[in-house]
Design a protein around this motif. Structure first.
Motif, PDB file in Angstrom:
ATOM      1  N   ILE A   2     -31.782 -41.144 -18.590  1.00 15.47           N
ATOM      2  CA  ILE A   2     -30.983 -39.934 -18.468  1.00 15.47           C
ATOM      3  C   ILE A   2     -31.463 -38.934 -19.519  1.00 15.47           C
ATOM      4  O   ILE A   2     -31.671 -39.288 -20.675  1.00 15.47           O
ATOM      5  N   ALA A   3     -31.640 -37.701 -19.093  1.00 13.35           N
ATOM      6  CA  ALA A   3     -32.100 -36.657 -20.021  1.00 13.35           C
ATOM      7  C   ALA A   3     -30.983 -36.306 -20.998  1.00 13.35           C
ATOM      8  O   ALA A   3     -29.847 -36.118 -20.604  1.00 13.35           O
ATOM      9  N   THR A   4     -31.331 -36.258 -22.257  1.00 13.43           N
ATOM     10  CA  THR A   4     -30.397 -35.855 -23.297  1.00 13.43           C
ATOM     11  C   THR A   4     -30.627 -34.383 -23.578  1.00 13.43           C
ATOM     12  O   THR A   4     -31.730 -33.983 -23.930  1.00 13.43           O
ATOM     13  N   ILE A   5     -29.582 -33.594 -23.409  1.00 12.32           N
ATOM     14  CA  ILE A   5     -29.679 -32.159 -23.654  1.00 12.32           C
ATOM     15  C   ILE A   5     -29.030 -31.871 -25.002  1.00 12.32           C
ATOM     16  O   ILE A   5     -27.895 -32.260 -25.261  1.00 12.32           O
ATOM     17  N   SER A   6     -29.775 -31.197 -25.850  1.00 14.50           N
ATOM     18  CA  SER A   6     -29.256 -30.825 -27.169  1.00 14.50           C
ATOM     19  C   SER A   6     -28.184 -29.753 -27.002  1.00 14.50           C
ATOM     20  O   SER A   6     -27.995 -29.197 -25.925  1.00 14.50           O
ATOM     21  N   TYR A   7     -27.503 -29.446 -28.080  1.00 20.71           N
ATOM     22  CA  TYR A   7     -26.461 -28.420 -28.035  1.00 20.71           C
ATOM     23  C   TYR A   7     -27.010 -27.095 -27.530  1.00 20.71           C
ATOM     24  O   TYR A   7     -26.364 -26.398 -26.762  1.00 20.71           O
ATOM     25  N   CYS A   8     -28.240 -26.752 -27.927  1.00 21.05           N
ATOM     26  CA  CYS A   8     -28.829 -25.452 -27.567  1.00 21.05           C
ATOM     27  C   CYS A   8     -29.554 -25.478 -26.222  1.00 21.05           C
ATOM     28  O   CYS A   8     -30.081 -24.465 -25.790  1.00 21.05           O
ATOM     29  N   GLY A   9     -29.593 -26.635 -25.572  1.00 23.57           N
ATOM     30  CA  GLY A   9     -30.202 -26.716 -24.253  1.00 23.57           C
ATOM     31  C   GLY A   9     -31.596 -27.293 -24.211  1.00 23.57           C
ATOM     32  O   GLY A   9     -32.180 -27.428 -23.141  1.00 23.57           O
ATOM     33  N   LEU A  10     -32.162 -27.625 -25.359  1.00 26.86           N
ATOM     34  CA  LEU A  10     -33.477 -28.270 -25.366  1.00 26.86           C
ATOM     35  C   LEU A  10     -33.347 -29.697 -24.853  1.00 26.86           C
ATOM     36  O   LEU A  10     -32.300 -30.325 -24.999  1.00 26.86           O
ATOM     37  N   LEU A  11     -34.415 -30.201 -24.263  1.00 29.92           N
ATOM     38  CA  LEU A  11     -34.442 -31.595 -23.804  1.00 29.92           C
ATOM     39  C   LEU A  11     -34.983 -32.475 -24.910  1.00 29.92           C
ATOM     40  O   LEU A  11     -36.125 -32.287 -25.347  1.00 29.92           O
ATOM     41  N   CYS A  12     -34.186 -33.410 -25.362  1.00 29.02           N
ATOM     42  CA  CYS A  12     -34.629 -34.304 -26.436  1.00 29.02           C
ATOM     43  C   CYS A  12     -35.896 -35.061 -26.035  1.00 29.02           C
ATOM     44  O   CYS A  12     -36.778 -35.270 -26.865  1.00 29.02           O
ATOM     45  N   GLN A  13     -35.991 -35.467 -24.781  1.00 26.51           N
ATOM     46  CA  GLN A  13     -37.130 -36.250 -24.342  1.00 26.51           C
ATOM     47  C   GLN A  13     -38.449 -35.489 -24.393  1.00 26.51           C
ATOM     48  O   GLN A  13     -39.499 -36.094 -24.279  1.00 26.51           O
ATOM     49  N   ARG A  31     -31.347 -24.262 -18.402  1.00 27.44           N
ATOM     50  CA  ARG A  31     -30.549 -25.498 -18.352  1.00 27.44           C
ATOM     51  C   ARG A  31     -29.081 -25.209 -18.649  1.00 27.44           C
ATOM     52  O   ARG A  31     -28.188 -25.672 -17.939  1.00 27.44           O
ATOM     53  N   LEU A  32     -28.835 -24.437 -19.718  1.00 29.02           N
ATOM     54  CA  LEU A  32     -27.445 -24.144 -20.075  1.00 29.02           C
ATOM     55  C   LEU A  32     -26.776 -23.252 -19.038  1.00 29.02           C
ATOM     56  O   LEU A  32     -25.593 -23.423 -18.738  1.00 29.02           O
ATOM     57  N   ASP A  33     -27.517 -22.290 -18.476  1.00 31.23           N
ATOM     58  CA  ASP A  33     -26.949 -21.444 -17.409  1.00 31.23           C
ATOM     59  C   ASP A  33     -26.539 -22.297 -16.215  1.00 31.23           C
ATOM     60  O   ASP A  33     -25.475 -22.070 -15.619  1.00 31.23           O
ATOM     61  N   THR A  34     -27.356 -23.268 -15.857  1.00 29.84           N
ATOM     62  CA  THR A  34     -27.034 -24.163 -14.734  1.00 29.84           C
ATOM     63  C   THR A  34     -25.764 -24.961 -15.023  1.00 29.84           C
ATOM     64  O   THR A  34     -24.896 -25.102 -14.150  1.00 29.84           O
ATOM     65  N   ILE A  35     -25.650 -25.458 -16.237  1.00 32.45           N
ATOM     66  CA  ILE A  35     -24.456 -26.208 -16.619  1.00 32.45           C
ATOM     67  C   ILE A  35     -23.244 -25.291 -16.565  1.00 32.45           C
ATOM     68  O   ILE A  35     -22.180 -25.653 -16.040  1.00 32.45           O
TER      69      ILE A  35
END
Length: 121
Positions: free
Chosen positions: A2-13, A111-115
């Motif tokens: 599962i992709a981990t999304i940081s608070y700012c929307g970056l992908l941890c992976q 990513r954040l806009d989609t969320i």
């Protein structure tokens, strides 16, 4: 995974520090850390030493290891104080600090806009 999304929307992976944390080959890990040091200086003007690049399990992890740069992150500090999953859940989205991050063109805004759109539905 599962992709981990940081608070700012970056992908941890896709984060070099997150990837270096998971690298089991010491030679490859050392090379990744050297590249992180170079990139931080080139892109952000931050001069880290080798020993500054510590392991990280992602900035949203409350029990894991956290990169020194994430510990001082204004966006992370704000999100933790507000108790939100990520910045898409914030009433002040997008703030000036977040807009600075978006300028890097990392896909975080999309990513954040989609969320945020999914929260309205």
């Amino acid at each position: 995974m599962i992709a981990t999304i940081s608070y700012c929307g970056l992908l941890c992976q896709s984060c070099p520090i997150y990837l270096a944390t998971r690298e089991t080959d010491l030679s490859k890990k050392q090379k990744l850390i050297s590249e992180i040091i170079r990139a931080c200086k080139e892109h952000y003007g931050i001069e880290y030493k080798y020993e500054d690049i510590n392991d990280c399990d992602g900035c949203t992890s409350d029990i894991g290891r956290l990169f020194i740069g994430c510990k001082d992150c204004k966006i992370r500090t704000c999100a933790v104080q507000k108790g939100i999953e990520n910045c898409a859940h914030c009433d002040d989205y997008p703030c000036d600090e977040l807009n600075k991050t978006f300028e890097a063109g990392s896909g975080a805004k999309e990513r954040l806009d989609t969320i945020r759109i999914s929260l309205k539905n």
